[in-house]
Write a protein that holds these residues in place. Structure first.
Motif, PDB file in Angstrom:
ATOM      1  N   ILE A  13       7.495   9.714  -6.208  1.00  0.00           N
ATOM      2  CA  ILE A  13       8.417   9.999  -5.109  1.00  0.00           C
ATOM      3  C   ILE A  13       8.109  11.363  -4.490  1.00  0.00           C
ATOM      4  N   SER A  14       7.904  12.363  -5.333  1.00  0.00           N
ATOM      5  CA  SER A  14       7.621  13.715  -4.847  1.00  0.00           C
ATOM      6  C   SER A  14       6.294  13.786  -4.098  1.00  0.00           C
ATOM      7  N   LEU A  15       5.270  13.177  -4.668  1.00  0.00           N
ATOM      8  CA  LEU A  15       3.951  13.217  -4.025  1.00  0.00           C
ATOM      9  C   LEU A  15       3.965  12.508  -2.675  1.00  0.00           C
ATOM     10  N   LEU A  16       4.643  11.386  -2.604  1.00  0.00           N
ATOM     11  CA  LEU A  16       4.654  10.661  -1.339  1.00  0.00           C
ATOM     12  C   LEU A  16       5.573  11.317  -0.309  1.00  0.00           C
ATOM     13  N   ALA A  17       6.652  11.960  -0.750  1.00  0.00           N
ATOM     14  CA  ALA A  17       7.468  12.745   0.192  1.00  0.00           C
ATOM     15  C   ALA A  17       6.642  13.905   0.738  1.00  0.00           C
ATOM     16  N   ALA A  18       5.843  14.529  -0.126  1.00  0.00           N
ATOM     17  CA  ALA A  18       4.956  15.617   0.326  1.00  0.00           C
ATOM     18  C   ALA A  18       3.896  15.093   1.282  1.00  0.00           C
ATOM     19  N   LEU A  19       3.352  13.906   1.011  1.00  0.00           N
ATOM     20  CA  LEU A  19       2.354  13.313   1.913  1.00  0.00           C
ATOM     21  C   LEU A  19       2.949  13.086   3.300  1.00  0.00           C
ATOM     22  N   MET A  45       4.241   4.023   6.018  1.00  0.00           N
ATOM     23  CA  MET A  45       3.818   2.658   5.696  1.00  0.00           C
ATOM     24  C   MET A  45       3.112   2.628   4.347  1.00  0.00           C
ATOM     25  N   LEU A  46       2.235   3.593   4.109  1.00  0.00           N
ATOM     26  CA  LEU A  46       1.523   3.661   2.836  1.00  0.00           C
ATOM     27  C   LEU A  46       2.513   3.842   1.682  1.00  0.00           C
ATOM     28  N   CYS A  47       3.435   4.754   1.860  1.00  0.00           N
ATOM     29  CA  CYS A  47       4.480   4.997   0.856  1.00  0.00           C
ATOM     30  C   CYS A  47       5.223   3.705   0.544  1.00  0.00           C
ATOM     31  N   ALA A  48       5.653   3.007   1.564  1.00  0.00           N
ATOM     32  CA  ALA A  48       6.439   1.788   1.375  1.00  0.00           C
ATOM     33  C   ALA A  48       5.629   0.678   0.714  1.00  0.00           C
ATOM     34  N   LEU A  49       4.348   0.630   0.986  1.00  0.00           N
ATOM     35  CA  LEU A  49       3.499  -0.384   0.364  1.00  0.00           C
ATOM     36  C   LEU A  49       3.192  -0.060  -1.097  1.00  0.00           C
ATOM     37  N   LEU A  50       3.244   1.207  -1.468  1.00  0.00           N
ATOM     38  CA  LEU A  50       2.924   1.610  -2.831  1.00  0.00           C
ATOM     39  C   LEU A  50       4.140   1.697  -3.746  1.00  0.00           C
ATOM     40  N   LEU A  51       5.324   1.838  -3.178  1.00  0.00           N
ATOM     41  CA  LEU A  51       6.526   2.063  -3.981  1.00  0.00           C
ATOM     42  C   LEU A  51       7.470   0.864  -3.953  1.00  0.00           C
ATOM     43  N   THR A  52       8.403   0.882  -4.885  1.00  0.00           N
ATOM     44  CA  THR A  52       9.468  -0.118  -4.890  1.00  0.00           C
ATOM     45  C   THR A  52      10.471   0.233  -3.781  1.00  0.00           C
ATOM     46  N   PRO A  53      11.345  -0.706  -3.418  1.00  0.00           N
ATOM     47  CA  PRO A  53      12.341  -0.382  -2.381  1.00  0.00           C
ATOM     48  C   PRO A  53      13.217   0.821  -2.728  1.00  0.00           C
ATOM     49  N   SER A  54      13.674   0.925  -3.970  1.00  0.00           N
ATOM     50  CA  SER A  54      14.526   2.071  -4.313  1.00  0.00           C
ATOM     51  C   SER A  54      13.731   3.377  -4.282  1.00  0.00           C
ATOM     52  N   GLN A  55      12.478   3.344  -4.708  1.00  0.00           N
ATOM     53  CA  GLN A  55      11.645   4.543  -4.663  1.00  0.00           C
ATOM     54  C   GLN A  55      11.351   4.944  -3.212  1.00  0.00           C
ATOM     55  N   SER A  56      11.095   3.968  -2.358  1.00  0.00           N
ATOM     56  CA  SER A  56      10.852   4.267  -0.931  1.00  0.00           C
ATOM     57  C   SER A  56      12.088   4.875  -0.283  1.00  0.00           C
ATOM     58  N   ILE A 173      -3.735   0.234  -4.538  1.00  0.00           N
ATOM     59  CA  ILE A 173      -2.861  -0.451  -5.500  1.00  0.00           C
ATOM     60  C   ILE A 173      -3.598  -0.812  -6.788  1.00  0.00           C
ATOM     61  N   PRO A 174      -4.765  -1.426  -6.731  1.00  0.00           N
ATOM     62  CA  PRO A 174      -5.434  -1.743  -7.999  1.00  0.00           C
ATOM     63  C   PRO A 174      -5.955  -0.502  -8.736  1.00  0.00           C
ATOM     64  N   GLN A 175      -6.249   0.558  -7.994  1.00  0.00           N
ATOM     65  CA  GLN A 175      -6.819   1.762  -8.596  1.00  0.00           C
ATOM     66  C   GLN A 175      -5.778   2.685  -9.209  1.00  0.00           C
ATOM     67  N   LEU A 176      -4.590   2.640  -8.691  1.00  0.00           N
ATOM     68  CA  LEU A 176      -3.549   3.568  -9.135  1.00  0.00           C
ATOM     69  C   LEU A 176      -2.547   2.853 -10.016  1.00  0.00           C
ATOM     70  N   SER A 177      -2.925   2.622 -11.233  1.00  0.00           N
ATOM     71  CA  SER A 177      -2.036   1.887 -12.131  1.00  0.00           C
ATOM     72  C   SER A 177      -0.716   2.614 -12.335  1.00  0.00           C
ATOM     73  N   PHE A 178      -0.715   3.928 -12.242  1.00  0.00           N
ATOM     74  CA  PHE A 178       0.553   4.656 -12.393  1.00  0.00           C
ATOM     75  C   PHE A 178       1.487   4.388 -11.235  1.00  0.00           C
ATOM     76  N   MET A 179       0.961   3.950 -10.103  1.00  0.00           N
ATOM     77  CA  MET A 179       1.813   3.643  -8.959  1.00  0.00           C
ATOM     78  C   MET A 179       2.486   2.282  -9.113  1.00  0.00           C
ATOM     79  N   THR A 180       1.902   1.396  -9.889  1.00  0.00           N
ATOM     80  CA  THR A 180       2.435   0.050  -9.987  1.00  0.00           C
ATOM     81  C   THR A 180       2.932  -0.273 -11.386  1.00  0.00           C
ATOM     82  N   SER A 181       3.026   0.693 -12.249  1.00  0.00           N
ATOM     83  CA  SER A 181       3.394   0.434 -13.639  1.00  0.00           C
ATOM     84  C   SER A 181       4.816  -0.095 -13.795  1.00  0.00           C
ATOM     85  N   ASN A 182       5.699   0.191 -12.860  1.00  0.00           N
ATOM     86  CA  ASN A 182       7.097  -0.234 -12.990  1.00  0.00           C
ATOM     87  C   ASN A 182       7.435  -1.446 -12.131  1.00  0.00           C
ATOM     88  N   ARG A 183       6.477  -2.126 -11.604  1.00  0.00           N
ATOM     89  CA  ARG A 183       6.757  -3.295 -10.753  1.00  0.00           C
ATOM     90  C   ARG A 183       6.988  -4.527 -11.559  1.00  0.00           C
TER      91      ARG A 183
END
Length: 183
Positions: A13-19, A45-56, A173-183
């Protein structure tokens, strides 16, 4: 029931808010429009595609609150409630439902066509349904003038940002497993 936010979620959340904040410094002012071309929609758009709705939702809420309280995170380093009440305020507020819509409707499994359709509708239609009427109201211009100043000039760039965001997400998405670990 208490909802827990993991350290990984906080980091995402912090990294994508900073982005999003950094991307707001990528601006191309248009002499005929009070609304500049920015990198924000690409980052959102990138943030929303990488995060869950609550995280976005949390990411965009943090971004907007940072700008409202005075941190220079809006286009070109602007900030404050005056920006929200000004001609670009509708677009800034529209970022939140835009991100929520993309995150919610992107689905749980990667699908490039769905990403294009959901992101395209959200960034090209939903965002402008909020931003253009606010531009007309706050700038004291007609709705057709607001479309000519706040929508039409941004269409080609919006389509380009749409393609870039979807392609980046598709690769990340496939490269950043930490981004999708909670899906």
């Amino acid at each position: 029931m208490k909802s827990k936010i993991s350290i990984h979620d906080c980091t995402r959340i912090s990294l994508l808010a900073a982005l999003i904040a950094v991307s707001s410094y990528i601006i191309i002012p248009l002499p005929f429009s009070p609304v500049p071309v920015t990198g924000q929609t690409l980052a959102i758009m990138l943030c929303a595609l990488l995060l869950t709705p609550s995280q976005s939702t949390l990411t965009l809420s943090i971004y907007l609150l940072l700008g409202i309280i005075g941190l220079p995170v809006f286009a070109g380093g602007s900030s404050g409630i005056g920006v929200i009440l000004g001609p670009t305020g509708g677009f800034l507020i529209g970022f939140l439902p835009m991100a929520c819509f993309i995150s919610f409707f992107k689905g749980s499994s990667p699908n490039m066509l769905r990403y294009f359709l959901v992101s395209g509708f959200s960034s090209l239609i939903l965002l402008n349904l909020i931003g253009v009427p606010w531009l007309a109201y706050s700038a004291g211009i007609s709705f057709s003038q607001a479309i000519a100043l706040g929508f039409l000039p941004f269409l080609p760039g919006g389509i380009l940002k749409l393609f870039l965001a979807v392609l980046l997400a598709w690769k990340l998405i496939p490269q950043l497993s930490f981004m999708t670990s909670n899906r």
